[in-house]
Each structure stands twice: as C-alpha cells, then as structure tokens.
Design an enzyme around this catalytic site. Structure first.
Site, PDB file in Angstrom:
ATOM      1  N   SER A 125      80.914 -21.730  47.314  1.00 48.03           N
ATOM      2  CA  SER A 125      80.950 -21.468  45.871  1.00 48.03           C
ATOM      3  C   SER A 125      81.695 -22.537  45.062  1.00 48.03           C
ATOM      4  O   SER A 125      81.189 -22.963  44.014  1.00 48.03           O
ATOM      5  CB  SER A 125      81.556 -20.086  45.594  1.00 48.03           C
ATOM      6  OG  SER A 125      80.694 -19.097  46.087  1.00 48.03           O
TER       7      SER A 125
ATOM      8  N   LYS B 251      85.612  -6.342  47.310  1.00 44.64           N
ATOM      9  CA  LYS B 251      84.572  -5.992  46.326  1.00 44.64           C
ATOM     10  C   LYS B 251      84.688  -4.561  45.774  1.00 44.64           C
ATOM     11  O   LYS B 251      84.476  -4.336  44.581  1.00 44.64           O
ATOM     12  CB  LYS B 251      83.190  -6.163  46.958  1.00 44.64           C
ATOM     13  CG  LYS B 251      82.746  -7.604  47.098  1.00 44.64           C
ATOM     14  CD  LYS B 251      81.393  -7.660  47.810  1.00 44.64           C
ATOM     15  CE  LYS B 251      80.626  -8.899  47.443  1.00 44.64           C
ATOM     16  NZ  LYS B 251      79.275  -8.930  48.023  1.00 44.64           N
TER      17      LYS B 251
END
Ligand code: NAD
Length: 289
Positions: free
Chosen positions: A22, A71
């Site tokens: 990322s 998450k």
C-alpha cells in the site's frame, strides 16, 4: 514531490504491515496526481487500535487503511459507517474529518467494480459465494447492496459458519428484495445444484491460496459451463486451480483476485482524496507479474 509542512498524512494500521504494497501504491498515485500527501504503514496490534486511532486524530491524519487484526475494532470506533461497513461490521478505509471518524469498506466495492470492468453487472444476478470470512462477507454485502437477486452462501462447518448465518440475516433485514441462503460446503450435491442455478460463482475461501494452491473446492468440473462467470478472491497465485479448470472447461469469464485488490485500492484512493487513482499505471507498475 517534496514533503513539507503542509503534507497530508495517510497511513495503514494493522499487524503485520511490513510486507504491504500500500505505501508504494498510494505514494506513487499521490505523486502522479500532484497531491501533497504521504502514506506510511504503522504496525498496530489489536489492543492498540483505539490508542492508535486517537493518536492519528490528534495529529491531524486525513485518513487511513485498516488491515487485520484491527478491522472490526476500527468499525466499533467509527462515528459513522457506510452501509457496507455497517453490514460487514469491519472497516478497511477510514477518513478523519473535523475530528470525526468515518468508516468504509472497499473490499466488496473492488470485487463488484472488477466484475463490471469485465462486463458483468451483479444486478439481478443469482450468485453462489463460497466462504464466510472477511473477503466473502464484503463480497456478499456489496453484491446485495448493488442489487443481486439471490445469494447462496456455502461454508464448511467451521468457526466462520455462524458468520455466514449472521450475514444472511443482516442482509435480509436491511437490504430489501435480496434472498440469502446458507448451506454447509460439505453438501456437495447442494453446491452443484445451486451453482447450476447461478450466474456467478465466487471462491472467497483460502482454498486455492498458497500453500493450498493444488486444491479447488469444485471437485466436479462438469458444473463449469460457458456462461457461468467464475471469480476468485485469491490472488496468490494469480490463477487458482479453480480458475484454470473453469477456463479449460470453457467458462468465458474467469477472474482472479488481483483485480479486486487493485479496485479496492482505487476506491479507497477516491474516498481519501476525491481524485481518481491512476489505476492503469498502478496496475502496470505494481500488479503486473
Ligand atoms: P478469513 O480468514 O476471514 O476467512 C477464511 C475463509 O476460508 C472462511 O470462510 C473459511 O471457512 C474458509 N476456509 C479456510 N480453509 C478452508 C478449507 N480448507 N476448506 C474450506 N474452506 C476453508 O480470510 P479472508 O480474509 O476472507 O481471505 C480469504 C481469501 O481471500 C484469501 O486468499 C485472501 O488472500 C483473499 N482476499 C482477497 C482480497 C482481494 O482484494 N482480492 C481481499 C481480501 C482477501
């Protein structure tokens, strides 16, 4: 691009993050779109999520991606959730604005967008989705939100099975007009029957991923027919055994997970910046093998 006093910070939190692609993908995209932004990866353990998020808020970070194991905790910390993030119960993309935390989940968006890029719209479709973990839930929820008619979820009777039942319940409660059925993956006859009734078959389990690359959940390859769209969330290897067998059996559209991965990043970039990611260039530079 030079970092200066006005550079906006974006980042990834989760653990481990050292292997993540990322930072390279986002920093390249910031540069290509002339945005004064920078992206870093921070190793954050589950129990550190809240402190990390508070720290990012205090420092004026504009947004961040979230990976495992943070998450679900991130979704709990959000002030507002997108419909998908609320149904999934997990966030992979968060924006901080005026001190408030907005949670999104772009995994399912990436899946649906990748299908669209290949000429397939989930609207009004019947789907069989194998899996009930993070990727599968995101795919099921986003497909329902985008108008899929019926979703057959198959999962083995492991710790994820209850999750499948929970997803089915939540979708039926909150997304009118979508029917969701849950079956044990062990019932192969039912699996082949439902694939026969489906337009789209998806594998979103870990089967097919290294070190299970020699395995496919579809043992009877006679279920593969020309007009069955076959998609895999697995991207390592790029082409799973299931996809190879589907192609060999004549399926016209058989898609690996790399497109979903690319498109979920593209969606997050738009949420972060309001700009389009240079997706084709990013694909060529970071995703092409
Ligand atoms: P998870 O741990 O949340 O869920 C694992 C799923 O696999 C569960 O449904 C479990 O029941 C099933 N499973 C595991 N071993 C199995 C076996 N031997 N037989 C049958 N089912 C089995 O994992 P996840 O995060 O949902 O990831 C699943 C796959 O999707 C991984 O390969 C991951 O790399 C991939 N993924 C891809 C993307 C993308 O953007 N393409 C995004 C997320 C995950």
């Amino acid at each position: 691009m030079e970092i200066n006093g006005k550079t906006e910070l974006f980042c990834l939190i989760g653990s481990p993050v050292g292997h993540s692609g990322s930072p390279a993908m986002y920093n390249y995209s910031f540069q290509k779109t002339n945005l004064n932004c920078a992206y870093l990866a921070f190793d954050v353990k589950l129990e550190e999520t809240e402190a990390a998020v508070n720290g990012l808020k205090t420092l004026g970070c504009s947004g961040f991606n979230v990976t495992m194991p943070c998450k679900t905790r991130a979704a709990e910390l959000a002030d507002e959730l997108s419909d998908a993030a609320a149904l999934i119960g997990a966030c992979n993309t968060m924006v901080i604005k005026d001190g408030k935390l907005y949670g999104h989940n772009t995994d399912g968006i990436g899946f649906v967008k990748n299908l669209k890029e290949h000429g397939v719209d989930v609207k009004d479709k019947v789907m069989t989705v194998m899996g009930a973990g993070g990727a599968a839930t995101a795919i099921q929820v986003q497909s329902a939100l985008e108008g899929a008619r019926e979703i057959h979820i198959f999962n083995r009777r492991d710790e994820f099975y209850a999750n499948a039942e929970n997803t089915a319940k939540k979708i039926e409660e909150r997304v009118p007009g979508v029917k969701v059925n849950v079956y044990p993956l062990e019932d192969e006859q039912k699996l082949y029957e439902k694939i026969g009734e489906s337009h789209i078959l998806v594998n979103a389990t870990k089967v097919g991923m290294k070190p299970m690359e020699e395995e496919s959940l579809i043992k009877d390859i006679r279920v593969f027919r020309e007009n069955l769209v076959v998609a895999d969330a697995v991207y390592n290897p790029r082409e799973t055994k299931m996809l190879q067998e589907a192609q060999a059996a004549g399926c016209k559209i058989a898609l690996g997970g790399i497109g979903m991965l690319l498109r979920q990043g593209e969606a997050a970039f738009r949420i972060f910046t309001g700009e389009n990611m240079p997706t084709e260039e990013v694909y060529e530079k970071f995703f092409r093998e």
